[in-house]
Design a protein around this motif. Structure first.
Motif, PDB file in Angstrom:
ATOM      1  N   SER A  48       0.868  -1.173   0.000  1.00 12.48           N
ATOM      2  CA  SER A  48       0.000   0.000   0.000  1.00 12.48           C
ATOM      3  C   SER A  48       0.906   1.225   0.000  1.00 12.48           C
ATOM      4  CB  SER A  48      -0.926   0.007   1.219  1.00 12.48           C
ATOM      5  OG  SER A  48      -1.888   1.040   1.114  1.00 12.48           O
ATOM      6  N   GLY A  49       0.340   2.384  -0.304  1.00 17.70           N
ATOM      7  CA  GLY A  49       1.191   3.555  -0.444  1.00 17.70           C
ATOM      8  C   GLY A  49       0.557   4.841   0.049  1.00 17.70           C
ATOM      9  N   THR A  50       1.427   5.813   0.295  1.00 16.66           N
ATOM     10  CA  THR A  50       1.023   7.172   0.657  1.00 16.66           C
ATOM     11  C   THR A  50       2.046   8.137   0.064  1.00 16.66           C
ATOM     12  OG1 THR A  50       2.325   7.129   2.707  1.00 16.66           O
ATOM     13  CG2 THR A  50       0.001   6.497   2.883  1.00 16.66           C
ATOM     14  N   SER A  51       1.757   9.415   0.161  1.00 15.01           N
ATOM     15  CA  SER A  51       2.769  10.425  -0.163  1.00 15.01           C
ATOM     16  C   SER A  51       2.915  11.372   1.012  1.00 15.01           C
ATOM     17  CB  SER A  51       2.382  11.203  -1.428  1.00 15.01           C
ATOM     18  OG  SER A  51       1.472  12.245  -1.129  1.00 15.01           O
ATOM     19  N   ALA A  52       4.085  11.990   1.115  1.00  9.41           N
ATOM     20  CA  ALA A  52       4.411  12.819   2.272  1.00  9.41           C
ATOM     21  C   ALA A  52       3.422  13.964   2.469  1.00  9.41           C
ATOM     22  CB  ALA A  52       5.835  13.357   2.147  1.00  9.41           C
ATOM     23  N   ARG A  65      15.713  -1.102  -1.251  1.00 11.72           N
ATOM     24  CA  ARG A  65      16.000  -1.830  -2.489  1.00 11.72           C
ATOM     25  C   ARG A  65      15.258  -1.261  -3.695  1.00 11.72           C
ATOM     26  NH1 ARG A  65      15.398  -8.058  -2.472  1.00 11.72           N
ATOM     27  NH2 ARG A  65      13.328  -7.592  -1.615  1.00 11.72           N
ATOM     28  N   TYR A  66      14.190  -0.516  -3.447  1.00  8.63           N
ATOM     29  CA  TYR A  66      13.401   0.027  -4.544  1.00  8.63           C
ATOM     30  C   TYR A  66      13.246   1.541  -4.391  1.00  8.63           C
ATOM     31  CZ  TYR A  66      12.114  -4.838  -5.411  1.00  8.63           C
ATOM     32  OH  TYR A  66      12.153  -6.183  -5.672  1.00  8.63           O
ATOM     33  N   TRP A  67      13.701   2.252  -5.406  1.00  7.60           N
ATOM     34  CA  TRP A  67      13.610   3.710  -5.433  1.00  7.60           C
ATOM     35  C   TRP A  67      12.738   4.164  -6.596  1.00  7.60           C
ATOM     36  CZ3 TRP A  67      15.400   6.764  -1.656  1.00  7.60           C
ATOM     37  CH2 TRP A  67      16.431   6.290  -0.828  1.00  7.60           C
ATOM     38  N   LEU A  68      11.946   5.182  -6.361  1.00  2.43           N
ATOM     39  CA  LEU A  68      11.165   5.843  -7.403  1.00  2.43           C
ATOM     40  C   LEU A  68      11.567   7.311  -7.397  1.00  2.43           C
ATOM     41  CD1 LEU A  68       7.798   4.126  -6.461  1.00  2.43           C
ATOM     42  CD2 LEU A  68       9.241   3.569  -8.429  1.00  2.43           C
ATOM     43  N   THR A  69      12.068   7.801  -8.501  1.00  2.00           N
ATOM     44  CA  THR A  69      12.592   9.167  -8.515  1.00  2.00           C
ATOM     45  C   THR A  69      11.498  10.210  -8.319  1.00  2.00           C
ATOM     46  OG1 THR A  69      12.441   9.200 -10.929  1.00  2.00           O
ATOM     47  CG2 THR A  69      14.574   8.617  -9.955  1.00  2.00           C
ATOM     48  N   MET A  70      10.393  10.058  -9.042  1.00  2.00           N
ATOM     49  CA  MET A  70       9.297  11.025  -8.932  1.00  2.00           C
ATOM     50  C   MET A  70       7.987  10.365  -9.312  1.00  2.00           C
ATOM     51  SD  MET A  70      10.262  13.455 -12.205  1.00  2.00           S
ATOM     52  CE  MET A  70      11.933  13.782 -11.606  1.00  2.00           C
ATOM     53  N   HIS A  71       6.909  10.966  -8.858  1.00  3.17           N
ATOM     54  CA  HIS A  71       5.588  10.386  -9.060  1.00  3.17           C
ATOM     55  C   HIS A  71       4.798  11.180 -10.093  1.00  3.17           C
ATOM     56  CE1 HIS A  71       2.169   7.894  -7.603  1.00  3.17           C
ATOM     57  NE2 HIS A  71       1.460   8.911  -8.064  1.00  3.17           N
ATOM     58  N   ASN A  72       4.403  10.502 -11.146  1.00  6.43           N
ATOM     59  CA  ASN A  72       3.503  11.037 -12.158  1.00  6.43           C
ATOM     60  C   ASN A  72       3.880  12.446 -12.631  1.00  6.43           C
ATOM     61  OD1 ASN A  72       1.378  11.120 -13.939  1.00  6.43           O
ATOM     62  ND2 ASN A  72      -0.134  10.417 -12.442  1.00  6.43           N
ATOM     63  N   PRO A  73       5.014  12.576 -13.311  1.00  3.08           N
ATOM     64  CA  PRO A  73       5.447  13.896 -13.784  1.00  3.08           C
ATOM     65  C   PRO A  73       4.470  14.537 -14.768  1.00  3.08           C
ATOM     66  CG  PRO A  73       6.755  12.141 -14.789  1.00  3.08           C
ATOM     67  CD  PRO A  73       5.958  11.507 -13.694  1.00  3.08           C
ATOM     68  N   HIS A  77      10.486  12.216  -4.798  1.00  3.74           N
ATOM     69  CA  HIS A  77       9.762  13.471  -5.004  1.00  3.74           C
ATOM     70  C   HIS A  77       8.330  13.218  -5.467  1.00  3.74           C
ATOM     71  CE1 HIS A  77       8.957  17.610  -5.861  1.00  3.74           C
ATOM     72  NE2 HIS A  77       8.848  17.422  -7.160  1.00  3.74           N
ATOM     73  N   HIS A  78       7.377  13.488  -4.569  1.00  5.86           N
ATOM     74  CA  HIS A  78       5.964  13.363  -4.908  1.00  5.86           C
ATOM     75  C   HIS A  78       5.303  14.741  -4.821  1.00  5.86           C
ATOM     76  CE1 HIS A  78       2.319  10.488  -4.978  1.00  5.86           C
ATOM     77  NE2 HIS A  78       1.887  11.702  -5.260  1.00  5.86           N
ATOM     78  N   TRP A  79       5.759  15.641  -5.712  1.00  5.70           N
ATOM     79  CA  TRP A  79       5.121  16.931  -5.989  1.00  5.70           C
ATOM     80  C   TRP A  79       5.450  18.067  -5.023  1.00  5.70           C
ATOM     81  CZ3 TRP A  79      -0.622  15.384  -7.414  1.00  5.70           C
ATOM     82  CH2 TRP A  79      -0.590  14.389  -8.408  1.00  5.70           C
ATOM     83  N   ASP A  80       5.943  17.765  -3.809  1.00  4.03           N
ATOM     84  CA  ASP A  80       6.104  18.816  -2.791  1.00  4.03           C
ATOM     85  C   ASP A  80       7.486  19.472  -2.881  1.00  4.03           C
ATOM     86  OD1 ASP A  80       7.193  16.389  -2.030  1.00  4.03           O
ATOM     87  OD2 ASP A  80       6.673  16.589   0.082  1.00  4.03           O
ATOM     88  N   LEU A  81       7.727  20.182  -3.973  1.00  9.46           N
ATOM     89  CA  LEU A  81       8.992  20.885  -4.178  1.00  9.46           C
ATOM     90  C   LEU A  81       9.191  21.959  -3.102  1.00  9.46           C
ATOM     91  CD1 LEU A  81      11.279  21.080  -6.420  1.00  9.46           C
ATOM     92  CD2 LEU A  81      10.024  23.094  -7.240  1.00  9.46           C
TER      93      LEU A  81
END
Length: 452
Positions: free
Chosen positions: A12-16, A161-169, A121-125
């Motif tokens: 399951s997932g969330t964003s900051a 072990r798993y990295w995602l650089t950014m979410h839905n650019p 990075h999930h949108w909160d620059l």
């Protein structure tokens, strides 16, 4: 019958920004979403902004308990760039409280045998980067993002072990800088969206190369980027050949915009070049070679925002549909059958159609799509961007009227728990009426962790 490999990453997932709250606590700097929401409401009431949200920064242990209730094997969450670096500058000293917070979370997950899947990075620059550089419009962001990514790989990578650089650019470029519906709220139109997208792609590639060159041999992790898409089909009775071509162009205008450079030949789809001409930024021959193949697996977002936006990029004779199976099949054919992580699977879409019949047996068993994980989105109710708190996507209901932000499992949580528990075995036979009512089962959650 089991449709999934033994180590399938149910999660399951969330964003900051959507869940952490604590917007100015323990040295955190403002993000563009803090500024955007604070300027968009009168009175700055907590229910209208994400100042507290689900309070997951302080109640992260309750979130881990919720994950334990589900029995999942992974948890996808994002790091807050302005929490780690209030001034956005990853060359400087990090915010110690933030480093401790994410370290505690990662360590607790590993103790519980839950795989952390971490989004940079999930949108909160950081707001300061928007003010100083114009945010993602400025190519300087490519190097700044690489420095931030390098810090995160160095600091947390031995445990991730798993990295995602950014979410839905796509949504950052279109909604953030094109239409202004999302932060930073700029209405620059298509030209600005295309520039932003170009910089986002290069920033992702830069981060991937940083990991590949400096961390892969010792940390042995994998890095990708979460790309979102809708799915479209020809309407019945329409000329199929012509309409199918329009459907292809519609998917290329959303998913292919980012996937073709990264998973394809390092360049934008021909249909985009033809349609946009000189408006579309160009990759140099060297950049094409440098951008392509900068992902170790395909991470897909299949959420409601993509379906809503899909309506705006389709042409006559098409229908937007929540058909995850067909989209996974398209990715397999278009990009050479990559391993796929469904990094955002909307519970309200997928569970209501029965996640198993829609996706497991058909997509994996019959179509041979190499899916290795599925993140039901989201773990808890949170701040749903421009929809505020009017939409609840969590598996767990959060009572935003209570200071302790009580979490209670919904019926979708219990259903997902059953699927996870038997690894998809005959899960399509479970009778389930997916609604967002709170299920009678309760879960005991601990008191929140005291501040650092």
């Amino acid at each position: 019958m089991h449709y999934f490999q033994t180590r399938f990453l149910w999660g399951s997932g969330t964003s900051a920004f959507q869940t952490e709250g604590a917007w100015n606590q323990n040295g955190k700097g403002a993000s563009i979403w803090d500024s955007f929401t604070h300027s968009s409401v009168s009175g700055s009431l907590d229910r209208e902004v994400a100042n507290v949200a689900s309070d997951s920064y302080n109640r992260w242990e309750e979130d881990v308990k919720a994950l334990e209730y589900l029995g999942v094997r992974s948890y996808s969450f994002s790091l807050s760039w302005p929490r780690l670096f209030p001034d956005g500058n990853a060359r400087g000293q990090p915010n110690t409280a933030a480093v401790k917070h994410y370290s505690y979370l990662i360590e607790r997950l590993l103790e519980k045998k839950i795989e952390p899947i971490v989004t940079l990075h999930h949108w909160d620059l950081p707001q300061v980067l928007q003010e100083d550089y114009g945010g993602w419009k400025n190519e300087t962001m490519v190097e700044l993002f690489e420095e931030y990514a390098t810090f995160c790989f160095h600091t947390f990578g031995s445990r991730v072990r798993y990295w995602l650089t950014m979410h839905n650019p796509y949504l950052v470029a279109v909604q953030g800088y094109g239409t202004g519906v999302h932060a930073p709220g700029e209405k620059g139109g298509p030209a600005t969206s295309l520039t932003v997208a170009h910089n986002l792609i290069k920033a992702h590639a830069k981060a991937w190369h940083a990991y590949n060159a400096n961390f892969r041999t010792t940390q042995t992790g994998k890095v990708s980027i979460v790309l979102g898409s809708h799915w479209v089909e020809p309407q019945r009775g329409k000329a199929i050949d012509a309409s199918a071509e329009l459907c292809q162009e519609s998917i290329e205008a959303a998913l292919g915009w980012f996937a073709s450079p990264i998973f394809g030949d390092g360049d934008y789809p021909v249909s985009l070049k033809t349609k946009l001409g000189a408006l579309l930024p160009a990759f140099t021959p060297e950049e094409k070679l440098w951008v392509q193949k900068t992902a170790d697996f395909f991470a897909l977002s299949f959420g409601p925002n993509n379906l809503r936006l899909g309506q705006s990029v389709i042409s006559y004779g098409q229908t937007v549909t929540p058909d995850l199976r067909r989209l996974l099949g398209w990715i397999k054919l278009e990009y050479g059958n990559p391993s796929v992580l469904v990094a955002e699977g909307d519970t309200n879409i997928c569970l209501s159609y029965s996640i198993i019949t829609l996706f497991s047996f058909i997509a994996i068993k019959l179509d041979g799509v190499r899916v290795f994980g599925y993140m039901a989105w989201s773990l808890v109710d949170g701040f749903e961007w421009n929809y505020g708190y009017s939409i609840r996507r969590g598996l767990f209901y959060v009572d935003f009227s209570q200071q302790n932000r009580t979490r209670s499992p919904k019926s979708t949580a219990q259903y997902y728990r059953e699927i996870v528990n038997d690894n998809g075995k005959d899960a399509h036979t479970h009778s389930h009426n997916s609604n967002n009512t709170i299920h009678v089962i309760t879960v005991t959650l601990p008191e929140s962790h005291p501040g650092y």
